[in-house]
Scaffold this active site. Structure first.
Site, PDB file in Angstrom:
ATOM      1  N   SER A 245      19.914 -82.261 -24.191  1.00  8.90           N
ATOM      2  CA  SER A 245      18.953 -82.623 -25.239  1.00  8.90           C
ATOM      3  C   SER A 245      19.543 -82.327 -26.604  1.00  8.90           C
ATOM      4  O   SER A 245      19.859 -81.174 -26.913  1.00  8.90           O
ATOM      5  CB  SER A 245      17.654 -81.832 -25.073  1.00  8.90           C
ATOM      6  OG  SER A 245      16.900 -81.964 -26.267  1.00  8.90           O
TER       7      SER A 245
ATOM      8  N   HIS B 291      19.726 -87.028 -23.915  1.00  4.30           N
ATOM      9  CA  HIS B 291      18.266 -86.908 -24.003  1.00  4.30           C
ATOM     10  C   HIS B 291      17.854 -86.707 -25.462  1.00  4.30           C
ATOM     11  O   HIS B 291      18.390 -85.848 -26.160  1.00  4.30           O
ATOM     12  CB  HIS B 291      17.819 -85.709 -23.159  1.00  4.30           C
ATOM     13  CG  HIS B 291      16.347 -85.538 -23.020  1.00  4.30           C
ATOM     14  ND1 HIS B 291      15.588 -86.265 -22.123  1.00  4.30           N
ATOM     15  CD2 HIS B 291      15.479 -84.708 -23.642  1.00  4.30           C
ATOM     16  CE1 HIS B 291      14.318 -85.883 -22.200  1.00  4.30           C
ATOM     17  NE2 HIS B 291      14.221 -84.940 -23.129  1.00  4.30           N
TER      18      HIS B 291
ATOM     19  N   ASP C 142      14.723 -86.007 -27.969  1.00  8.88           N
ATOM     20  CA  ASP C 142      13.353 -85.478 -28.030  1.00  8.88           C
ATOM     21  C   ASP C 142      12.671 -85.853 -29.340  1.00  8.88           C
ATOM     22  O   ASP C 142      13.002 -85.325 -30.398  1.00  8.88           O
ATOM     23  CB  ASP C 142      13.380 -83.954 -27.889  1.00  8.88           C
ATOM     24  CG  ASP C 142      13.589 -83.526 -26.451  1.00  8.88           C
ATOM     25  OD1 ASP C 142      12.874 -84.045 -25.572  1.00  8.88           O
ATOM     26  OD2 ASP C 142      14.457 -82.674 -26.207  1.00  8.88           O
TER      27      ASP C 142
ATOM     28  N   MET D  31       9.413 -85.781 -31.622  1.00  9.13           N
ATOM     29  CA  MET D  31       8.189 -84.973 -31.793  1.00  9.13           C
ATOM     30  C   MET D  31       7.499 -85.324 -33.096  1.00  9.13           C
ATOM     31  O   MET D  31       8.166 -85.534 -34.115  1.00  9.13           O
ATOM     32  CB  MET D  31       8.542 -83.488 -31.795  1.00  9.13           C
ATOM     33  CG  MET D  31       9.305 -83.036 -30.566  1.00  9.13           C
ATOM     34  SD  MET D  31       9.552 -81.267 -30.587  1.00  9.13           S
ATOM     35  CE  MET D  31      10.552 -81.069 -29.109  1.00  9.13           C
TER      36      MET D  31
ATOM     37  N   HIS E 156      12.567 -89.331 -25.033  1.00  9.99           N
ATOM     38  CA  HIS E 156      11.355 -88.627 -24.604  1.00  9.99           C
ATOM     39  C   HIS E 156      10.390 -88.548 -25.791  1.00  9.99           C
ATOM     40  O   HIS E 156      10.617 -87.792 -26.732  1.00  9.99           O
ATOM     41  CB  HIS E 156      11.784 -87.228 -24.121  1.00  9.99           C
ATOM     42  CG  HIS E 156      10.658 -86.338 -23.706  1.00  9.99           C
ATOM     43  ND1 HIS E 156      10.833 -84.984 -23.489  1.00  9.99           N
ATOM     44  CD2 HIS E 156       9.343 -86.585 -23.453  1.00  9.99           C
ATOM     45  CE1 HIS E 156       9.683 -84.449 -23.129  1.00  9.99           C
ATOM     46  NE2 HIS E 156       8.756 -85.393 -23.106  1.00  9.99           N
TER      47      HIS E 156
ATOM     48  N   MET F 134       7.294 -87.385 -27.511  1.00  9.62           N
ATOM     49  CA  MET F 134       6.197 -86.412 -27.541  1.00  9.62           C
ATOM     50  C   MET F 134       5.366 -86.733 -28.778  1.00  9.62           C
ATOM     51  O   MET F 134       5.332 -85.987 -29.755  1.00  9.62           O
ATOM     52  CB  MET F 134       6.776 -84.992 -27.582  1.00  9.62           C
ATOM     53  CG  MET F 134       7.383 -84.594 -26.235  1.00  9.62           C
ATOM     54  SD  MET F 134       8.532 -83.222 -26.351  1.00  9.62           S
ATOM     55  CE  MET F 134      10.007 -84.121 -26.810  1.00  9.62           C
TER      56      MET F 134
ATOM     57  N   MET G 186       7.640 -81.589 -17.185  1.00  7.51           N
ATOM     58  CA  MET G 186       7.881 -80.557 -18.201  1.00  7.51           C
ATOM     59  C   MET G 186       7.785 -79.190 -17.539  1.00  7.51           C
ATOM     60  O   MET G 186       6.762 -78.854 -16.934  1.00  7.51           O
ATOM     61  CB  MET G 186       6.840 -80.639 -19.324  1.00  7.51           C
ATOM     62  CG  MET G 186       6.992 -81.794 -20.295  1.00  7.51           C
ATOM     63  SD  MET G 186       8.598 -81.987 -21.099  1.00  7.51           S
ATOM     64  CE  MET G 186       8.909 -80.354 -21.781  1.00  7.51           C
TER      65      MET G 186
ATOM     66  N   ASP H 263      12.567 -80.962 -17.377  1.00 11.70           N
ATOM     67  CA  ASP H 263      12.850 -80.724 -18.802  1.00 11.70           C
ATOM     68  C   ASP H 263      12.243 -79.407 -19.267  1.00 11.70           C
ATOM     69  O   ASP H 263      11.020 -79.268 -19.296  1.00 11.70           O
ATOM     70  CB  ASP H 263      12.275 -81.893 -19.620  1.00 11.70           C
ATOM     71  CG  ASP H 263      12.702 -81.874 -21.072  1.00 11.70           C
ATOM     72  OD1 ASP H 263      13.428 -80.955 -21.481  1.00 11.70           O
ATOM     73  OD2 ASP H 263      12.274 -82.801 -21.795  1.00 11.70           O
TER      74      ASP H 263
HETATM   75  C1  DX5 Z   1      10.984 -79.549 -25.179  1.00 10.08           C
HETATM   76  C2  DX5 Z   1      11.953 -80.691 -25.019  1.00 10.08           C
HETATM   77  C3  DX5 Z   1      13.153 -80.323 -24.220  1.00 10.08           C
HETATM   78  C4  DX5 Z   1      13.937 -79.207 -24.808  1.00 10.08           C
HETATM   79  C5  DX5 Z   1      14.646 -78.492 -23.725  1.00 10.08           C
HETATM   80  O1  DX5 Z   1       9.854 -79.990 -25.824  1.00 10.08           O
HETATM   81  O2  DX5 Z   1      11.338 -81.796 -24.391  1.00 10.08           O
HETATM   82  O3  DX5 Z   1      13.968 -81.456 -23.971  1.00 10.08           O
HETATM   83  O4  DX5 Z   1      14.860 -79.624 -25.753  1.00 10.08           O
HETATM   84  O5  DX5 Z   1      15.314 -77.424 -24.305  1.00 10.08           O
HETATM   85  P1  DX5 Z   1      15.797 -76.195 -23.433  1.00 10.08           P
HETATM   86  O6  DX5 Z   1      16.738 -76.729 -22.406  1.00 10.08           O
HETATM   87  O7  DX5 Z   1      16.461 -75.302 -24.429  1.00 10.08           O
HETATM   88  O8  DX5 Z   1      14.575 -75.578 -22.805  1.00 10.08           O
HETATM   89 ZN    ZN Z   2      12.635 -83.613 -23.614  1.00  8.10          ZN
END
Ligand code: DX5
Ligand code: ZN
Length: 224
Positions: free
Chosen positions: A10, A35, A37, A39, A68, A70, A139, A175
């Protein structure tokens, strides 16, 4: 079987001032997917980046961009993320009232469709969309931040979803909190894609990223 497990670092844990370089580094270090993320500060209590970032990192790797989302609502942004060069677009089951429609939209844009479940959401939430998805993302932390502790109860949920998937061709992705210590339990439960942020990016250079991925793969007897 464990040899088929994919690692998707990620870029949430990358240095945001040099995304292109960081994506090339994890690519050269042997990642399987990248990946991304996204947000929105609304669905999750953190803000990252949008479709423009996907467009900017796209030329730096030929590997699958696993995006991904969110964000809520998600539907209004699906086309932009598709056009930006995403390969897989994952929405959260909790992000809107019309999950079935969101998944159909993603496929109609020519992309693989993923659905994600927060830790407290039961697997029954996706029972009736299984034929619309290419990926299920479990998750294993509450989404929003990297570096959180893996929630052990998610191993049982992963095993139940693996059973629900049956013979369907659906990736089962984990994840959050994935490390060499936690990876073996989810791989044993049936996961075949592991997202890892902090566990891959610690060390800050390509050699460290390669060693970190090797350590994760070795933990469950995958290729080294
Ligand atoms: C969390 C993200 C993950 C996150 C994982 O909201 O969706 O992808 O980056 O990070 P680690 O591997 O550090 O838990
Ligand atoms: Zn993620």
């Amino acid at each position: 079987m464990a040899g088929d497990v994919l690692i998707a670092p990620s870029i949430l844990s990358a240095d945001f001032a040099k995304f292109g370089e960081e994506v090339r580094a994890i690519d050269d270090a042997g990642c399987d997917w990248v990946h991304v993320d996204v947000m929105d500060g609304h669905f999750v209590p953190n803000i990252t980046f949008g479709p423009r970032l996907v467009e900017c990192v796209r030329p730096h790797t030929k590997k699958i961009l696993d995006v991904h989302l969110m964000i809520a609502p998600a539907d209004a942004y699906l086309e932009a993320f598709a056009k930006a060069g995403s390969d897989i677009i994952t929405v959260h089951a909790e992000a809107g009232p019309h999950l079935d429609r969101s998944l159909q939209m993603i496929r109609s844009l020519g992309k693989k469709a993923g659905v994600s479940l927060n830790p407290s959401t039961p697997e029954s939430a996706i029972e009736f969309v299984l034929d619309r998805v290419d990926l299920i993302l479990v998750m294993t932390v509450n989404p929003g931040f990297g570096g959180q502790a893996f929630i052990p109860a998610m191993v049982e949920k992963t095993a139940r979803i693996k059973k629900m998937i049956g013979d369907r061709k659906i990736w089962l992705e984990i994840d959050g909190g994935v490390t060499p210590e936690t990876a073996p339990s989810v791989v044993a439960a049936g996961a075949n894609v592991l997202v890892a942020g902090s566990a891959v990016f610690k060390g800050g250079n390509q050699a460290a990223y390669a060693a970190n991925m090797t350590a994760i793969r070795k933990s469950y007897g995958g290729r080294s």
